[in-house]
Every structure is written in C-alpha cells, then in structure tokens.
Design a protein around this motif. Sequence first.
Motif, PDB file in Angstrom:
ATOM      1  N   CYS A 213       0.828  -1.212   0.000  1.00 12.06           N
ATOM      2  CA  CYS A 213       0.000   0.000   0.000  1.00 12.06           C
ATOM      3  C   CYS A 213       0.860   1.258   0.000  1.00 12.06           C
ATOM      4  CB  CYS A 213      -0.931  -0.011   1.213  1.00 12.06           C
ATOM      5  SG  CYS A 213      -2.293  -1.194   1.097  1.00 12.06           S
ATOM      6  N   GLY A 233      -0.937  -1.533  -5.346  1.00 13.64           N
ATOM      7  CA  GLY A 233      -1.738  -0.980  -4.265  1.00 13.64           C
ATOM      8  C   GLY A 233      -2.937  -1.842  -3.932  1.00 13.64           C
ATOM      9  N   LEU A 237      -3.741  -3.857  -0.444  1.00 16.81           N
ATOM     10  CA  LEU A 237      -5.003  -3.725   0.281  1.00 16.81           C
ATOM     11  C   LEU A 237      -5.667  -5.079   0.476  1.00 16.81           C
ATOM     12  CD1 LEU A 237      -7.146  -1.858   1.493  1.00 16.81           C
ATOM     13  CD2 LEU A 237      -8.131  -1.623  -0.788  1.00 16.81           C
TER      14      LEU A 237
END
Length: 529
Positions: A213, A233, A237
């Motif tokens: 992240c 990303g 997550l």
Amino acid sequence: MDSISTAQKWGTLAIALIGGLILAIDMTALNLAIPRLVTDLRPSATEVLWIGDGYGFALAALLITMGWIGDRIGRRRLLLIGVAAFAGTSLLTAYAPSTELLITARVLLGVAGACFMPPALGLIRNVFRSPQERTMAIGAFSGVSALGAGLGPLVGGALLDHFWWGSVFLCNVPIMLVMLVAGLVLLPESRNPDSGTLDFPSVVLSAAGVVGCIYAIKEIAAHGPDGTRAAIGLAGLALLLVFLRRQTRLADPLIDIRLFRIRAYSGSIVVNMIAMFSLVGQALVFAQFWQLVLGWSPWQAGLAGLPGAVGGMIGGAALAPALLNAAGRARAMAAGLGIGAAAFAAAAVVLHEDLDYLPVLPVILGTGLGMSVALAITSDTLLATVPKTRAGSASAVSETASELGGALGLALLGSVVNAVYRARISVPSGITGHPAAQVRDSLPGAVEAAAALPADLAGEALAAARSAFVTAMHAELYCSVALALAGAVIAVATLGSVPKVIPDEPGAPDAEGPDAEGIEPGSAVTDAV
C-alpha cells in the motif's frame, strides 16, 4: 512489574524520548545527503528510491509484528535489541562502500527502528500508571517525534557542511550506545505472560500488505497512476484484508480485531490518520514553496519549517494534557484539530510569492501545535483503552496508522497540487517542445527547464509556474482545512462519552479470557462502545 522506582519511570521516558528523536531525525536527515550519495555511489533512479524509502518501508512493515513480539518476549528486551541493532546498522550505513550494501543497511535500520517504537510506547504505558502522567508522557513522545522530523534537515545540513554523507548516520552510534547502557540499568521489564505463539502467515500478510500500500501510494504520488502501481496498491489492500480476516480466526492474533468494536479505539485510529494525512501533506508542499518559489536554500527552508516542529513538541507535551484536563478527551482532540484547521486556512491567506516571513511564523507554529494535540490524545486513548499486557500491539497499530496516514497525505494532497497546477499553468508562447512539457508538468520541472532557457523566457516560465503553484498550494491547504474539521466531527462523535481520565486498566480484552465483546461490562470505555 509490580514496583516501579522514580528513576526507572523517568529513565524509561528519557530513553524513549531520545530514541524517538533519533529515529525521527533519521527519517528526514537523509534527504539532503542524497546528492552526495549519487556522486559517490552512482545509484540508479530505482536505487535512489530504495535508499530513501527502504528505512520507512521496513519500519512500517514490521511495526505490527514487533508489537506482538515485544509483548511476548518482553518490551525491555526487544527495545534493547533494537537500540543495539540501530547502532550497528548506523555504523554499517555510514561506511557502506556500495549502493547494494547501503540499501541493505537502510532496510536493517528500519527493522531496528521497528524493534524500538512499539516497545517504547508500551513501556511508557506500563510505567506511568497515573492517567495524567501517562497522557503527559505519551504526548511528550508524540511531540518529540514531530520535533525530530523538523530537526532532521537542520542536523543533516549542519553535518554535511563539514563532513561526508556518512556522518548523518555515524552520529547515531554514540547516542545509541549510551541509551543501551542506560536501558540495561534503568528499564523495567514487562510482557504479556499469555501471548501464545507467533503466526508466521500473519507476519507475511501484514508486512507485504503495508509495504504494498505505502509503495503504491508513494509511487503514484511521485509519478502518477498506471496499471502496475494500481495493481500493487490493490494487492497490498487485499493482503491487509486477508490479514484482518485471519486475525478473527486465530487464538493468538497479532492484533485483536475485537478492539475495533470500541468506538474510542477505532475513532482514535481514524483521527490519527486524518491528522497525519493533513500534517505530512503540508511538509512536501511547504518545502517546495520555500525553495522553488522563494528561492531559499535547503538550510533556510529547514529553519522556516522548524517552528512547526517546535509547535508539535509544545502541543504534544504541554497543550494536549492541559486541554484534555480542561475540556475532556473529545473536545480537546477537536480543539487541536480546530487550531490546525485555522492555521491551514491562515496559511492559504498569508503564503504568497512576495513573502515577509514574520506573519507566517505563528501560522507555521499553529499547524504543528494543533495537529500534535490530536496525535498525542489519539495515541493516549489507543493505549489507555487496552490492557497493559497488549500495550506493544496497540502502539504498533497507532504507529502503522500514522505511517499510512502520512503516505496518503503525500499522495492525495500532492495529487491535488499537481491537478490544480496543471489546470492553472499558462506556458509562455515562446516555449515549445520538451521545455514546455516540463513547465506544464510541475514546478520542479519548470525550474529544471528554466535553467536551459534564455534569461527572458526563463523568467517568464518561472513566474507562471510559481503563480500556478501558489494557487495549487492554496487549494491543498483548504483541503486540509476540510479534513481537519471532519476529524474534529469524528472525534466528538466517537469519543464524546469517553471520560477525560481513563483508569490504568479499563477492562478491555485481556489474556485471561475476555467476554464476548472483549470489554468488561461497566468499564470506563464501555460507554463509548
């Protein structure tokens, strides 16, 4: 840890404060040394990224794990391991003969820092049993971290004026050795006697998720979104969601998900992230303003931002306890965010291209002062609403939230600046091709393009770029105003019924066998659930 002497109590705080200061200075002092590193070691662009961010990535990745380990093996033991490791890896970093070894040393510095941060706050939680003293101590720790971030460029600049780039790291060694000796004598031991066994899949999930992240956020902030960065990303997550899901099924989780049912706990995490989001988002913009709009040197820029760091120290150590005692937890937190919002709004009024610094001084002071009040009280609330046996894990969650909030602030508020700049920039008609694209892209790009243009066109390009940047900076400051006010509303909504004095052991989930909600009925924080 039944009996704590006065020397142990205040010695613990002194060691924690000095260590927190050094770690915060180390986070920012390297920035000024990078040009000399590039000259000496000739790293690639990717290697420069890892030299700068390897420390922060490793620190953020391992905070949750080290919080659990400190609770398990003893916070004193892990802190001393971290101090010794930080001294050794600082020495290795200072004399690194190659880029590869330097990156490795920076990552190891981050691992050592992760060994220090959660147990330091955990020990503070355990030795300061008076709620008022605990609030003061945690506020001082938060304030020192803010001060260290401001001192980093000044310390780095002073050392680099007289010594080689390795001196930025070498100065850590004697301080850490003194801390090690003092810690062996003064620090009491505390641990969770029934913390179970470490779940290695959870370690991998939490570390990979946090790094994924933060890496994606930083890369998108620096270079814009693309498929690869977005995928990293989203993968980070997803790993964090799997990590959280796994914690609900483990007998011995790294973090107790039931704590998030406590509104005071979850609300404090959200406000902590908002405060860091707003505060860190300003750091990069202010640094560019001082240097690229006003033309100040890095040393002058560091001095210009120092009042904010001093305000952070005062706000965390002095103002936060005073406001909490006078107004209660929720109102004090909201007041700090309100001070920060007012300072951001004032900054949007007084910061312009023809600047007299004196009117800006109280504004810069106010940003650090107000936001540090919120950060100090959120940290105190997070630690006060869990039992002492899990203080390390709770502090790790707080520090991880701060890291994520800071990364989001750099990325999203930086994106606001970029978007408004590109919408407002008007490239002078005489500039075409690649220089025009640089001017249109960003203020640093305009400064780079101007260096190769004729004097008259360079002046026009810089004037247009600086004007557009100031407009963009004002837009970003107003976003921070809105965020701070939203944080104040959340603080009142989630902590409105939490008492200003939370008892030393409020009856949150513990290792002895909590009830179904993880909170003892009738406890001080039950009202906030």
